[in-house]
Write a protein that holds these residues in place. Structure first.
Motif, PDB file in Angstrom:
ATOM      1  N   PRO A 153      -7.730  -0.223  -1.428  1.00 31.61           N
ATOM      2  CA  PRO A 153      -6.420  -0.442  -2.052  1.00 31.61           C
ATOM      3  C   PRO A 153      -5.851  -1.836  -1.867  1.00 31.61           C
ATOM      4  O   PRO A 153      -4.667  -2.036  -1.999  1.00 31.61           O
TER       5      PRO A 153
ATOM      6  N   GLN B 171     -11.575   1.640   3.389  1.00 29.08           N
ATOM      7  CA  GLN B 171     -12.491   2.110   2.377  1.00 29.08           C
ATOM      8  C   GLN B 171     -13.509   1.035   2.025  1.00 29.08           C
ATOM      9  O   GLN B 171     -13.167  -0.132   1.901  1.00 29.08           O
TER      10      GLN B 171
ATOM     11  N   ASP C 111      -4.590   8.046   2.728  1.00 28.53           N
ATOM     12  CA  ASP C 111      -3.167   8.225   2.984  1.00 28.53           C
ATOM     13  C   ASP C 111      -2.919   9.464   3.855  1.00 28.53           C
ATOM     14  O   ASP C 111      -2.142   9.427   4.809  1.00 28.53           O
TER      15      ASP C 111
ATOM     16  N   ARG D 183      -4.036   9.003   7.439  1.00 30.14           N
ATOM     17  CA  ARG D 183      -3.119   8.120   8.170  1.00 30.14           C
ATOM     18  C   ARG D 183      -2.028   8.956   8.836  1.00 30.14           C
ATOM     19  O   ARG D 183      -1.522   8.597   9.895  1.00 30.14           O
TER      20      ARG D 183
ATOM     21  N   LEU E  90       0.816  -1.205   0.000  1.00 31.56           N
ATOM     22  CA  LEU E  90       0.000   0.000   0.000  1.00 31.56           C
ATOM     23  C   LEU E  90       0.856   1.265   0.000  1.00 31.56           C
ATOM     24  O   LEU E  90       0.330   2.367  -0.002  1.00 31.56           O
TER      25      LEU E  90
ATOM     26  N   ILE F 224      -7.887   6.985  -2.302  1.00 36.45           N
ATOM     27  CA  ILE F 224      -6.585   6.502  -1.833  1.00 36.45           C
ATOM     28  C   ILE F 224      -5.787   7.634  -1.201  1.00 36.45           C
ATOM     29  O   ILE F 224      -5.160   7.478  -0.147  1.00 36.45           O
TER      30      ILE F 224
ATOM     31  N   THR G 226       2.615   4.309  -1.079  1.00 29.36           N
ATOM     32  CA  THR G 226       2.601   5.130  -2.290  1.00 29.36           C
ATOM     33  C   THR G 226       3.901   5.923  -2.396  1.00 29.36           C
ATOM     34  O   THR G 226       4.533   6.233  -1.396  1.00 29.36           O
TER      35      THR G 226
ATOM     36  N   ARG H  99       3.080   2.652  -6.421  1.00 32.05           N
ATOM     37  CA  ARG H  99       3.168   1.430  -5.623  1.00 32.05           C
ATOM     38  C   ARG H  99       3.907   0.361  -6.422  1.00 32.05           C
ATOM     39  O   ARG H  99       3.676   0.190  -7.605  1.00 32.05           O
TER      40      ARG H  99
END
Lengths: 301, 316, 537
Positions: free
Chosen positions: A246, C409, C398, C401, A63, C394, A65, A87
């Motif tokens: 994801p 999700q 992120d 976090r 996951l 996404i 990125t 990724r």
């Protein structure tokens, strides 16, 4: 006089102090007789090992990125390239094997087992129950798989467990039909009638006498189903009805960006597809060999 | 024989009815309906709008009423109107049927041309390298997602030939070149997979027949007999192969959802997915019944064939 | 001698004339190139198909792109300047001093495709259908015209709208691209006739529509604007798959797609076509917003909501996401570049729009701690559409976090999505809004209290906000209106953080360089009548 000894016997002779274990002997015999099946089995074992050891094998977190490295082609830093979010593709493929195997094994196991049970029960009870079950089986076979899957996903939502349910449902009638054909032959066996006469209950007869005798078609369907489940998951994820982002899943990786950027970033589409093909290929090879070994007459449609 | 036919015909009806009930209930259990789909995005959405449209589509009637009205219509072959476009459903389906039928037929031709010779060859040369190559070829076809094969085809066509197939469907009689230029690629992708299934069936059926005693005796007698025997063998092996081909063809008519999306084909599969996404109840119900009917019909024909060839089955 | 002098003069004059011609030549050349050329068929790729043909009841651009060229509107947005309104069927208009009455004088010589003239009766019948629909007729945007008291047609050339209160956006609301002018006689016979039939007064005439495949229109020889349309006709190809659409443009099988493509797709097309492609870009009147259900703990606490918006590094997000998704600018409640857009000073003052992301995130963590929800985790419901919902989802997860909030999700299929939102079962979800005209009345309506607007999925009641909305709606003076809008924005996004704006969408239209005369606007519903479009050689 030239005597050609089969290799296994030769090995045994050479190590007479320590005879080879039974399962290894059986395995080597299988590999010699059905080499394609052995190749399939080997690939499956590697897949399972990779899936179990994913955190150790994968270079990056699936996951994680890294927008600076978006769409990068295969390089030393990223062996298979990166996707739209940077990724790492290799890591996502490795973790994706977990999803594929999980979905594949669980769906196949549940589908084949329930199907076998229904098939055996249908053959055992015969008469009206058989007729009714046959009609139900026909109904689900005639119903388009995609609609069933769409409906399940729409009601329950996306996610791994719901995908498993969506895939299991169409598998049950197919297995029921195949197992029933074998179970019918078993039903005619005299020891089943003898068991009834001796006063054994239905459940006991089904589980202890009939099911063990349809093990061959059951196992064959099971292995065939794992491959089919992986393919079906790929199709559903591609349509957006499977596993959700994801999460790393092979079918999901083919969706969206992979197709749209097929020309500029072909590695996004090629590698997940190869992974799926390899996995299903291995299970099919193994399943075929298994069928040849156990019950060559079985027609797995 | 006639009683056998009649029995199998009668058994078709409860299955069809079961499919009708299942699809009706399934669509209504799935959350969301077409009215919400249509109007929910707008800024001025309100409950009055929804109520009006629901009344217009007949969705406010009791369920049993909706089901009976629809069923009665189907019996009279009146498919009704699509809830999304208001067009007659028969018209919507007819538009796509042409394409789906052509694709299914082309894929079947590809499959048969590949499968039968390969499968026979593999059976005759069992356990030689010819057999292995053929089997690997077949299993590869089964393993590859056909939509992925389509994507890879696109990549290759664009990268190597700088050419893409036409995106709009022209019927075969209007412009055969353009039609084939578009349809050959999905036909190949689907046909390859189809051929894999058929090839394996051909091979295993041939193997079974070849093991029969009379074949073995004929083999022992010499080459000339072998040729005659091979022809006999092929004929007997053909039955399960035909079964598989028939069933796969029935599947192809409505099942090529993802392939149609990748190749942008205006076929039944795409219509399926679109109408489920839109919750177009009437169209989905009609489509499912149609596809189920074709499948059941093919099964019926196969049963007839088997019953005719193997009298033992008639007395089950 | 006389002759010699003349020849010298002639020579000079000739040189002068040549010089003038040489100097003017480039100008003439350019002028000749930019002169619209008649002829040719425009081929457009459309991602979705019109359900019915009635513009008054549909909401999808899949109707506008193929069908709008067949119809005229009363007023329309100027094809060359989307901030202005010009007359289509209306020639000129006057507004009464009390702002409660608008009188339009119609053009002469406008006819329907069946030959009958367009009169005030037709305009009134069309607007009555939109604003006061009879029983059984659904008018989607009826709620936009609650200000209208009545529509009158005192004579054949005059239409009058009487309003209940002064409305700053009324003219713009009449320029809505959905307000097709229908024929009164047809409506009188059957109110639903226009759902399955097409008969308007627009620059193009309907030829054929093959469902799932294509739609064709041809030039209207009796269009009121003589000389237009330039095109002989157009063809709309319905291609749902994005990759297939891009391939069609790359392979030059279509000239243009009027919705918008992703940045990488634009790059692909430019790489394939080179000088044969033109790219037009503009901020888009669409935005994705995070809606937090105020009825669910702890999202009823403004501190928690503020924390969630403070966590987002919008400027970095804009930089990275604009390369892979159809988003770009950091914006407030109005599209950047439009009259009521947020000026930079006001933008910097909103929570989450600061440039010091570390400070913002620290503040966010502090707020979460104060609210007692450290280590917050929730489910984020997102819609099952790849672009741009997936990348934004996404990105959001992120970013959250980074302040210690764990989000997973859940993707919901489109049809079920609205049901879930409306039932109020969600904690946090992705909401979206697309405006068809760039108008504060339209764009801000969503954020009204839930009892006034059932589409408010944050489910709050905020009377201050409602009051500000009404004030800005009736403020005729633009400066006064701007003030109210800024106050509305500050309360919505900063003080209460009822909604969290993500990034403004970016409309990217790569098209064949042959297509001229079409100028991009922030709305993919505007400027689609195609009368000004022409094809170069």
């Amino acid at each position: 006089m030239m005597q050609t000894r089969p290799p296994i016997a030769a090995v045994e002779q050479a190590s007479r102090a320590r005879p080879l274990p039974r399962w290894l002997r059986g395995g080597l015999r299988f590999a010699r007789r059905w080499p394609l099946g052995a190749v399939g089995a080997a690939i499956i074992v590697v897949m399972i090992l990779v899936a179990i050891a994913a955190p150790l094998v994968a270079p990056y977190h699936p996951l994680e990125t890294d927008f600076a490295a978006q769409f990068s082609p295969p390089t030393l830093a990223h062996w298979l390239g990166t996707d739209a979010f940077g990724r790492d593709l290799l890591s996502r493929l490795i973790y994706g094997s977990r999803t594929a195997l999980l979905v594949g094994f669980v769906s196949a196991f549940v589908g084949a087992t329930l199907g076998a049970l229904i098939g055996v029960a249908s053959a055992y009870f015969g008469g009206r129950i058989d007729l009714l079950m046959q009609r139900l089986v026909d109904l689900f076979l005639a119903f388009p798989i995609i609609i069933l899957a769409l409906a399940v996903v729409s009601i329950l939502g996306t996610g791994v467990s719901n995908v498993i349910m969506a895939i299991t449902v169409p598998m049950i009638p197919n297995c029921a039909r195949v197992v029933r054909a074998s179970a019918l032959a078993v039903r005619q066996m005299p020891y089943v009638d003898a068991a009834r006469a001796a006063g054994y209950g239905h459940g006991r007869i089904i589980f202890r006498h009939m099911l063990p005798n349809v093990m061959a078609p059951y196992l064959i369907m099971l292995t065939a189903y794992v491959g089919q489940a992986i393919l079906l998951e790929a199709s559903l994820s591609f349509l957006g009805l499977g596993v959700a982002e994801p999460t790393a899943a092979w079918g999901l990786m083919l969706r969206g960006a992979a197709v749209e950027f097929a020309e500029t970033a072909p590695w996004l589409a090629i590698f997940p597809g190869l992974a799926i093909s390899l996995g299903v290929f291995a299970f099919n090879l193994f399943g075929d060999a298994l069928r040849d070994a156990l019950d060559p007459k079985l027609r797995v449609l | 024989m006639h009683r056998y036919m009649l029995r199998r015909l009668l058994l078709m009806l409860p299955t069809l009815l079961g499919v009708a009930v299942l699809v009706f209930l399934l669509m209504r259990v799935v959350p969301g309906d077409i009215v919400e789909m249509r109007f929910a995005e707008g800024q001025f959405f309100n409950a009055e709008l929804v109520a009006k449209e629901r009344a217009r589509l007949g969705l406010d009637r009791p369920l049993w009423r909706q089901f009976l009205d629809w069923l009665w219509g189907m019996v009279r072959l009146d498919f009704g109107l699509s809830m999304w476009s208001g067009n007659p459903i028969a018209h919507e389906i007819a538009l796509r049927l042409q394409l789906s039928l052509q694709l299914a037929l082309m894929a079947t031709v590809v499959a048969v041309l590949l499968a039968i010779p390969l499968g026979t060859l593999a059976a005759l040369r069992q356990d030689t390298w010819v057999d292995y190559v053929a089997r690997v070829f077949a299993i590869a076809g089964l393993a590859m997602p056909s939509f992925w094969l389509g994507i890879v085809m696109f990549i290759i066509l664009l990268a190597v030939f700088h050419w893409i197939p036409p995106m709009v469907f022209t019927p075969l009689w209007e412009n055969p070149w353009q039609n084939l230029a578009q349809m050959i690629w999905p036909a190949l992708a689907v046909g390859y997979r189809f051929s894999a299934v058929a090839m394996r069936m051909t091979r295993s059926a041939m193997l079974e027949v070849l093991r029969e005693d009379y074949i073995r005796t004929a083999r022992a007698k010499g080459l000339w007999q072998r040729l005659i025997v091979k022809r006999h063998a092929l004929k007997n092996a053909l039955l399960p192969v035909l079964t598989v081909i028939g069933l796969e063809f029935a599947f192809l008519l409505g099942g090529l959802v993802v392939t149609e999306q990748v190749f942008n084909l205006n076929g039944l599969g795409l219509l399926f997915v679109q109408s489920v996404a839109r919750r177009d109840y009437t169209l989905v119900q009609a489509l499912v019944l149609l596809v189920a009917f074709v499948y059941i019909l093919v099964n019926f024909c196969v049963d007839l064939l088997y019953g005719w060839l193997d009298p033992r089955l008639r007395y089950q | 001698m006389q002759l010699g002098h003349n020849r010298w003069c002639q020579g000079w004059l000739l040189a002068l004339a040549l010089g003038v011609v040489v100097l003017m030549a480039p100008g003439l050349f350019v002028l000749a190139q930019e002169q619209p050329r008649s002829g040719g068929e425009l081929i457009m790729a459309v991602p979705s198909e019109p359900p019915s043909y009635d513009g008054h009841r549909e909401e999808t651009f899949g109707l506008i792109h193929p069908i709008a060229p067949f119809y005229s509107l009363l007023l329309r947005v100027d094809p060359n300047d989307y901030t202005k309104v010009v007359g289509d069927v209306a020639e000129r208009w006057t507004v009464a001093d009390d702002q409660l009455s608008y009188t339009f004088t119609l053009r002469k010589g406008v006819t329907f495709h069946d030959g009958s003239p367009v009169t005030a009766k037709d305009v009134k019948a069309s607007y009555d259908k939109i604003i006061f629909p009879p029983a059984g007729v659904v008018s989607d945007r009826q709620g936009q015209y609650t200000v209208v008291e009545a529509v009158e047609a005192p004579d054949d050339d005059t239409v009058r709208f009487r309003l209940k209160w002064p409305s700053a956006s009324f003219l713009l609301s009449l320029a809505s691209p959905w307000n097709f002018i229908y024929k009164a006689d047809m409506l009188a016979k059957d109110m639903h006739w226009y759902e399955q039939n097409i008969m308007g007064s627009g620059p193009f005439v309907f030829v054929e529509h093959v469902r799932g495949s294509h739609l064709v229109g041809k030039r209207n020889p009796n269009y009121w604007d003589k000389g237009k349309p330039y095109l002989d006709g157009y063809r709309a190809l319905f291609i749902t798959d994005t990759a297939a659409r891009v391939a069609t443009l790359k392979g030059e099988r279509a000239h243009i797609e009027f919705r918008g493509l992703a940045p990488k797709q634009r790059d692909e097309i430019v790489k394939a076509l080179g000088a044969k492609a033109t790219v037009q870009e503009s901020p888009w009147d669409c935005i994705l917003m995070v809606t937090m259900n105020h009825e669910k703990k702890p999202f009823g606490d403004p501190r928690v909501r503020r924390a969630l918006t403070l966590a987002l590094d919008r400027y970095e997000g804009s930089r990275v996401l604009s390369q892979i998704a159809i988003v770009k600018e950091v914006a407030g409640v109005q599209v950047p570049g439009t009259p009521y857009a947020t000026p930079p000073e006001a933008l910097a003052g909103l929570a989450g729009y600061g440039t010091n992301i570390e400070a913002s995130r620290q503040e966010a963590r502090r707020l979460l701690k104060e609210a007692g929800v450290e280590g917050l985790s929730f489910t984020f419901k997102n819609r099952g559409i790849p672009m741009p919902y997936e990348p934004l989802g996404i990105w959001l997860i992120d970013q959250w976090r980074k302040i210690g909030v764990n989000v997973n999700q859940e993707v919901i299929e489109a049809a079920a999505y609205y049901k879930v939102l409306r039932a109020g079962e969600h904690d946090v979800a992705m909401d979206f809004q697309c405006g068809y005209i760039v108008d504060p009345d339209l764009d801000l309506y969503k954020f009204l209290s839930v009892d006034r607007n059932p589409s408010n999925y944050s489910r709050y009641s905020d009377r201050v906000l409602d009051e500000l909305y009404d004030k800005q709606s009736r403020a005729i003076n633009p400066e006064e209106r701007k003030q109210y809008i800024r106050q509305f924005e500050k309360r919505l996004l900063d003080e209460e953080a009822h909604y969290i704006m993500t990034l403004q969408w970016q409309r990217i239209i790569p098209h064949s360089a042959k297509v001229k005369g079409w100028k991009i606007t922030p709305s993919h519903y505007l400027n689609q009548q195609l009368d000004t479009v022409w094809l170069a050689e």
